[in-house]
Enzyme design. Structure first.
Site, mmCIF file in Angstrom:
data_model
loop_
_atom_site.group_PDB
_atom_site.id
_atom_site.type_symbol
_atom_site.label_atom_id
_atom_site.label_comp_id
_atom_site.label_asym_id
_atom_site.label_seq_id
_atom_site.Cartn_x
_atom_site.Cartn_y
_atom_site.Cartn_z
ATOM 1 N N ARG A 62 97.017 86.036 75.499
ATOM 2 C CA ARG A 62 95.606 86.293 75.210
ATOM 3 C C ARG A 62 95.081 87.784 75.231
ATOM 4 O O ARG A 62 94.015 88.291 74.531
ATOM 5 C CB ARG A 62 94.846 85.669 75.991
ATOM 6 C CG ARG A 62 94.832 83.897 75.864
ATOM 7 C CD ARG A 62 94.046 83.229 76.973
ATOM 8 N NE ARG A 62 92.740 83.190 76.767
ATOM 9 C CZ ARG A 62 91.983 82.468 76.133
ATOM 10 N NH1 ARG A 62 92.503 81.176 75.687
ATOM 11 N NH2 ARG A 62 90.664 82.537 75.965
ATOM 12 N N TRP B 288 90.687 91.024 80.994
ATOM 13 C CA TRP B 288 90.851 92.032 79.761
ATOM 14 C C TRP B 288 89.368 92.796 80.226
ATOM 15 O O TRP B 288 88.445 92.414 79.805
ATOM 16 C CB TRP B 288 90.859 91.338 78.404
ATOM 17 C CG TRP B 288 90.937 92.077 77.384
ATOM 18 C CD1 TRP B 288 91.921 92.613 76.791
ATOM 19 C CD2 TRP B 288 90.076 92.468 76.339
ATOM 20 N NE1 TRP B 288 91.829 93.304 75.629
ATOM 21 C CE2 TRP B 288 90.413 93.665 75.433
ATOM 22 C CE3 TRP B 288 88.398 92.546 76.401
ATOM 23 C CZ2 TRP B 288 89.818 94.079 74.306
ATOM 24 C CZ3 TRP B 288 88.005 93.225 75.356
ATOM 25 C CH2 TRP B 288 88.611 93.917 74.431
ATOM 26 N N GLU C 101 97.719 97.592 64.062
ATOM 27 C CA GLU C 101 97.696 96.875 65.474
ATOM 28 C C GLU C 101 98.804 97.052 66.406
ATOM 29 O O GLU C 101 98.861 97.137 67.489
ATOM 30 C CB GLU C 101 97.626 95.364 65.066
ATOM 31 C CG GLU C 101 96.382 94.797 64.614
ATOM 32 C CD GLU C 101 96.375 93.251 64.245
ATOM 33 O OE1 GLU C 101 95.702 92.488 65.352
ATOM 34 O OE2 GLU C 101 96.886 92.802 63.565
ATOM 35 N N ASN D 112 85.595 84.451 82.745
ATOM 36 C CA ASN D 112 85.645 84.950 81.060
ATOM 37 C C ASN D 112 84.353 85.116 80.639
ATOM 38 O O ASN D 112 83.591 84.013 80.740
ATOM 39 C CB ASN D 112 86.568 84.089 80.548
ATOM 40 C CG ASN D 112 88.062 83.948 80.869
ATOM 41 O OD1 ASN D 112 88.266 84.535 81.844
ATOM 42 N ND2 ASN D 112 88.627 82.975 80.303
ATOM 43 N N GLY D 113 84.068 86.037 79.726
ATOM 44 C CA GLY D 113 82.739 86.199 79.213
ATOM 45 C C GLY D 113 82.331 87.629 79.633
ATOM 46 O O GLY D 113 82.640 88.319 80.254
ATOM 47 N N LYS E 58 93.969 88.146 72.169
ATOM 48 C CA LYS E 58 94.210 87.128 71.123
ATOM 49 C C LYS E 58 93.039 86.457 70.773
ATOM 50 O O LYS E 58 92.812 86.480 69.569
ATOM 51 C CB LYS E 58 95.319 86.152 71.713
ATOM 52 C CG LYS E 58 95.560 85.131 70.628
ATOM 53 C CD LYS E 58 96.351 85.677 69.649
ATOM 54 C CE LYS E 58 96.674 84.632 68.552
ATOM 55 N NZ LYS E 58 96.949 85.348 67.263
ATOM 56 N N GLU F 110 95.369 93.405 54.697
ATOM 57 C CA GLU F 110 96.138 92.645 56.005
ATOM 58 C C GLU F 110 97.457 93.512 56.386
ATOM 59 O O GLU F 110 97.598 93.823 57.478
ATOM 60 C CB GLU F 110 96.389 91.224 55.408
ATOM 61 C CG GLU F 110 97.171 90.592 56.317
ATOM 62 C CD GLU F 110 96.378 90.257 57.742
ATOM 63 O OE1 GLU F 110 95.259 90.591 57.782
ATOM 64 O OE2 GLU F 110 97.166 89.817 58.785
ATOM 65 N N HIS G 185 89.469 108.314 43.622
ATOM 66 C CA HIS G 185 88.001 108.554 43.850
ATOM 67 C C HIS G 185 88.025 108.899 45.530
ATOM 68 O O HIS G 185 87.046 109.212 46.168
ATOM 69 C CB HIS G 185 87.052 107.405 43.895
ATOM 70 C CG HIS G 185 87.061 106.846 42.575
ATOM 71 N ND1 HIS G 185 86.457 107.564 41.330
ATOM 72 C CD2 HIS G 185 87.812 105.687 41.800
ATOM 73 C CE1 HIS G 185 86.689 106.738 40.259
ATOM 74 N NE2 HIS G 185 87.485 105.745 40.577
ATOM 75 N N CYS H 183 91.009 87.465 78.469
ATOM 76 C CA CYS H 183 90.840 86.761 79.877
ATOM 77 C C CYS H 183 91.413 85.364 79.884
ATOM 78 O O CYS H 183 91.113 84.627 78.855
ATOM 79 C CB CYS H 183 89.613 86.944 80.466
ATOM 80 S SG CYS H 183 88.722 88.552 80.659
ATOM 81 N N LYS I 262 98.183 94.831 60.126
ATOM 82 C CA LYS I 262 99.370 94.461 61.080
ATOM 83 C C LYS I 262 99.810 95.830 61.408
ATOM 84 O O LYS I 262 100.339 95.904 62.659
ATOM 85 C CB LYS I 262 100.219 93.686 60.055
ATOM 86 C CG LYS I 262 99.786 92.297 59.707
ATOM 87 C CD LYS I 262 99.718 91.385 61.125
ATOM 88 C CE LYS I 262 98.499 91.348 61.574
ATOM 89 N NZ LYS I 262 97.599 90.110 61.030
HETATM 90 C C1 F6R Z 1 94.675 90.615 63.745
HETATM 91 C C2 F6R Z 1 93.933 89.451 64.417
HETATM 92 C C3 F6R Z 1 92.352 89.289 64.454
HETATM 93 C C4 F6R Z 1 91.773 87.900 64.074
HETATM 94 C C5 F6R Z 1 90.454 88.199 64.690
HETATM 95 C C6 F6R Z 1 89.707 86.588 64.344
HETATM 96 O O1 F6R Z 1 96.078 90.321 63.587
HETATM 97 O O2 F6R Z 1 94.614 88.489 64.969
HETATM 98 O O3 F6R Z 1 91.968 90.334 63.633
HETATM 99 O O4 F6R Z 1 92.180 87.525 62.976
HETATM 100 O O5 F6R Z 1 90.034 88.350 66.074
HETATM 101 O O6 F6R Z 1 90.295 85.593 65.087
HETATM 102 P P1 F6R Z 1 90.212 84.301 64.801
HETATM 103 O O7 F6R Z 1 90.891 83.954 63.557
HETATM 104 O O8 F6R Z 1 90.777 83.260 65.827
HETATM 105 O O9 F6R Z 1 88.619 83.955 64.864
#
Ligand code: F6R
Length: 607
Positions: free
Chosen positions: A27, A72, A487, A97-98, A602, A480, A503, A2, A484
Site C-alpha cells: 500500500r 505514509w 512512476e 489511517n486517513g 497503492k 499510460e 505545437h 497506511c 508507468k
Molecule cells: C498508477 C496508479 C494510480 C491509480 C490511481 C487510482 O499506476 O496505480 O494512478 O490508478 O491512484 O486508483 P484506483 O484505480 O484504485 O482508484
C-alpha cells in the site's frame, strides 16, 4: 496508503501483526510500528523504513492483544516520533489511517487541558481525546465520544493498557475489515493481511464502530445502534498474494493479464450474446434511459476512461465526457439525470473518486455504475450498477492488470449500449465476441516479446526525459506508458497526441530525448508516420511499438518493436503490454524499488 492490523487472541499476536504489515507493504509506507498490551502496560516499538526493521526491533516483544501500522506521511515528516501507534498517558494507544481535518483546533484545546503532544501528526489528538473520555466511560463509549468530535476520514484501532482482551476499531472514509477466528479476532485495512489467520471477514460499513473481544464482537452503526453485518468467506487465497517465480509483483501482474482478462470476460465469452444484466439487475431499466456518459476516475483508471470515450462515441454513438475525479468533485457542473455516471477504480476506495461519485449523486445524478476490482469496496457499495474486473489482488503500486481489465469491462459497456441503441448488428456482435475470446491469447503473444523489450530498455536507463506519442484511441495509451515510466523509473516522461508535436514539444526533441511511439495499424497510421518523420528530422531517437502490417522499417535512429497482430478496437489493450514491460525493465536497470516506488501509495484513501 497506511495500513492497519490488530489482533486479540490467546497466543502471542506479534508475529500476526508483523506478518499482516508485510502483506500491507504494497500500500506504500515510510515507517511502521506496533503496540502490545501486557501486564497492564503498553509496549510500543516503532521504526522508520521497512517492516523488516520493525521485526528485528520487536524480537523480544510479546502480547495477546495488539495493534500495528504502516504509515505514509501526511502530517509530519516520516520519522520514528511520527510513526504510529500514538499513545496518550501510557494508557491509550491508537493507529489511524486517513486525515483529521479539525486536528489543529482539537490540538489547541487538548493542549490547554494539559495534554502534551510528542508528534506532529493529526492522529495524536485521537489518542488524547479517547483518554479524556476514558476515565468515566468504557473504551467503546470513550472512542465513540472522541469520534463524534472528529471531522475527516479515518480507520482506527484502539487499545488500552488496563483492558487486556479488547480492541476497538472504527471506520469512516477509509477501509477496515474484521477477521473472525475461533476465540480470536482481527482487524485490518485489507484482506491480504488476514489470510494468514482467517478467511471469514466482515466488511465494516461507513461509520461503524466495533468492539472486538476474544470470544465475540459487537458492531455499532453510525447512530450507535447495535447492528449485525454478514460474515463473508473471502475468495482470496495466499497464492494470489505470493510472488512465486517472479522477481517483482509488477512483473507477476503483467504476466497475469491473459488470465485476468479471461476471468473478467468469462461470463460474456461463455454466452452467445451481450446483455445489460452483467452490470446488475437494474441495468435493464437504467440503460435504455441513458442519454450520455460521465466517467470519473484518477490516474491510470482515468486513462482507461479516456480510451472508453473513443469506443462509446464511435461504436455506441453516445456522448461521453471523462473527468479527473479530484477536479470534478470541486467543480460546479450541470447534472443531466439521464447521464450514466461511471466511476472506474481498482481499489474502490480512492478518496477523490468516492467523493466525486457522491458529488455527482448530490447534484442529481441517479444512474451510477462502478467498474472496480474490489467487490465490497465503498465505490461499489455506493453505486447502483457495477461490473467487477476480476484481476485478482494487485500488489505492485503501479497499476497493470487492473488497467487492462478495466478496458475490457469498458468495452463490454460499449457493446451493451451499442446493442441497445440499435448500432450493433448480430454479425458484428459475434465478431466482437470472437475477438474478446481471442484477447487473452493475443496478450500472451505480446508478453513473449519481453526479451526484446528488456533489450530496448537499455537505451532509456541513462536518460532523464522521454516523450510518448499516440493518436486517437492510443493517445491515452501513450499517457499510460509515460505514467508507468515516471512512476517506477523516476524518468520524467510526457505524453502527447502526436498531432500536437509541432505545437510545442518538438522544441524538446534531440538525441537525448527518446521518443516512444504507439503505432498501431489503424486509420491514423499515415498521419503518425509524418509525425515520426518530424522527430527523425530533428535527430530524435524513435522507439516505435508497431503491430501487424504497420510497415515502418528499422533504420538508423528508428527502433521497431513489432507486435504480431493488430487487434482492431481492442488494440489499446495489446499496446499497453509492451509499455508496461518497458517501464519495468528501465526501472530494473535503474535499481529502483519497482513495487513500492518512492512517495507513492497503492490505495489513495486521502485527498
Ligand atoms: C498508477 C496508479 C494510480 C491509480 C490511481 C487510482 O499506476 O496505480 O494512478 O490508478 O491512484 O486508483 P484506483 O484505480 O484504485 O482508484
Amino acid at each position: 496508503m497506511c495500513g492497519i492490523v490488530g489482533a486479540v487472541a490467546r497466543r502471542n499476536v506479534v508475529p500476526i501483526l508483523l506478518n499482516g504489515l508485510l502483506r500491507l507493504e504494497y500500500r506504500g509506507y515510510d515507517s511502521a510500528g506496533l503496540v502490545v498490551v501486557r501486564d497492564g502496560k503498553l509496549t510500543r516499538v516503532r521504526s522508520i523504513g521497512r517492516v523488516a526493521e520493525l521485526e528485528q526491533k520487536s524480537a523480544n516483544t510479546h502480547g495477546e492483544l495488539g495493534i500495528a501500522h504502516t504509515r505514509w506521511a501526511t502530517h509530519g515528516m516520516p520519522s520514528e516520533r511520527n510513526a504510529h501507534p500514538h499513545l496518550s498517558c501510557d494508557l491509550i494507544a491508537v493507529v489511524h489511517n486517513g486525515i483529521i481535518e479539525n486536528y489543529e483546533a482539537l490540538r489547541a484545546d487538548l493542549n490547554a487541558r494539559g495534554y502534551e503532544f510528542t508528534s506532529d501528526t493529526d492522529t495524536e489528538v485521537i489518542a488524547h481525546l479517547i483518554h479524556s473520555h476514558y476515565a468515566q466511560n468504557s473504551l467503546l463509549v470513550a472512542t465513540q465520544m472522541a469520534l463524534a468530535q472528529l471531522v475527516g476520514a479515518y480507520a482506527i484501532g484502539v487499545v488500552a493498557a488496563d483492558n487486556p482482551h479488547q480492541l476497538i476499531a472504527a471506520r469512516k472514509g477509509s477501509p477496515l475489515l474484521l477477521g473472525v477466528g475461533e476465540s480470536e479476532h482481527f482487524v485490518a485495512s485489507d484482506m491480504s493481511a488476514l489470510l494468514q489467520v482467517t478467511k471469514n471477514v466482515v466488511y465494516l460499513e461507513e461509520g461503524d464502530v466495533v468492539e472486538v473481544n476474544l470470544a465475540d464482537y459487537r458492531i455499532f452503526d453510525v447512530q450507535g445502534k447495535a447492528v449485525k453485518r454478514a460474515v463473508h468467506v473471502s475468495e482470496l487465497n495466499n497464492d494470489s498474494v505470493e510472488l512465486g517465480e517472479y522477481q517483482h509483483y509488477m512483473q507477476k501482474e503483467i504476466h497475469e493479464q491473459p488470465q485476468a482478462l479471461a476471468d473478467t470476460l468469462e461470463s460474456v465469452c461463455n454466452s452467445r450474446s451481450m446483455v445489460p444484466g452483467i452490470f446488475g439487475a437494474e441495468a435493464n431499466t437504467v440503460f435504455p434511459q441513458v442519454e450520455s456518459i460521465l466517467i470519473l476516475a484518477c490516474g491510470t483508471s482515468h486513462h482507461a476512461g479516456m480510451v472508453a470515450r473513443y469506443w462509446l462515441e464511435e461504436l455506441a454513438g453516445i456522448q461521453c465526457t471523462v473527468e479527473i475525479a479530484s477536479e470534478y468533485r470541486y467543480r460546479t457542473s450541470v447534472a443531466n439525470p439521464k447521464t450514466l455516471v461511471v466511476t472506474i477504480s481498482q481499489s474502490g476506495e480512492t478518496a477523490d473518486t468516492l467523493a466525486a461519485l457522491n458529488h455527482a449523486k448530490q447534484t442529481g445524478h441517479e444512474f451510477t455504475l462502478a467498474i472496480c476490482n474490489v467487490p465490497e469496496s465503498a465505490i461499489v457499495r455506493q453505486s447502483k450498477l457495477r461490473l467487477m474486473t476480476r484481476a485478482g489482488p494487485e500488489i505492485g503500486v503501479a497499476s497493470t492488470k487492473a488497467f487492462t481489465t478495466q478496458l475490457a469491462a469498458l468495452f463490454l459497456l460499449t457493446l451493451v449500449l451499442a446493442k441497445l441503441r440499435g448500432r450493433l448488428s448480430s454479425e458484428r456482435e459475434q465478431q466482437f465476441l470472437h475477438e474478446l475470446r481471442h484477447l487473452p491469447s493475443a496478450v500472451k503473444k505480446v508478453l513473449a516479446l519481453e526479451p526484446q523489450i528488456a533489450e530496448l530498455s537499455k537505451y532509456f536507463a541513462d536518460k532523464h526525459h522521454a516523450l510518448f506519442l499516440g493518436r486517437g484511441l492510443h493517445y491515452p495509451i501513450a499517457l499510460e506508458g509515460a505514467l508507468k515510466l515516471k512512476e517506477i523509473s523516476y524518468i520524467h516522461a510526457e505524453a502527447y497526441p502526436a498531432g500536437e508535436l509541432k505545437h510545442g514539444p518538438l522544441a524538446l526533441v534531440d538525441k537525448d530525448m527518446p521518443v516512444v511511439s504507439v503505432a498501431p495499424n489503424d486509420a491514423l497510421l499515415e498521419k503518425l508516420k509524418s509525425n515520426l518523420q518530424e522527430v527523425r528530422a530533428r535527430g530524435g531517437e524513435l522507439y516505435v511499438f508497431a503491430d501487424a502490417n504497420t510497415h515502418i522499417k528499422e533504420a538508423e535512429g528508428i527502433h521497431i518493436l513489432q507486435m504480431p497482430e493488430h487487434a482492431g478496437y481492442l488494440s489499446p489493450i495489446l499496446h499497453t503490454i509492451p509499455l508496461q514491460l518497458l517501464a519495468y525493465y528501465v526501472a530494473l536497470q535503474k535499481g529502483t524499488d519497482v513495487d513500492k516506488p518512492r512517495n507513492l501509495a497503492k490505495s489513495v484513501t486521502v485527498e
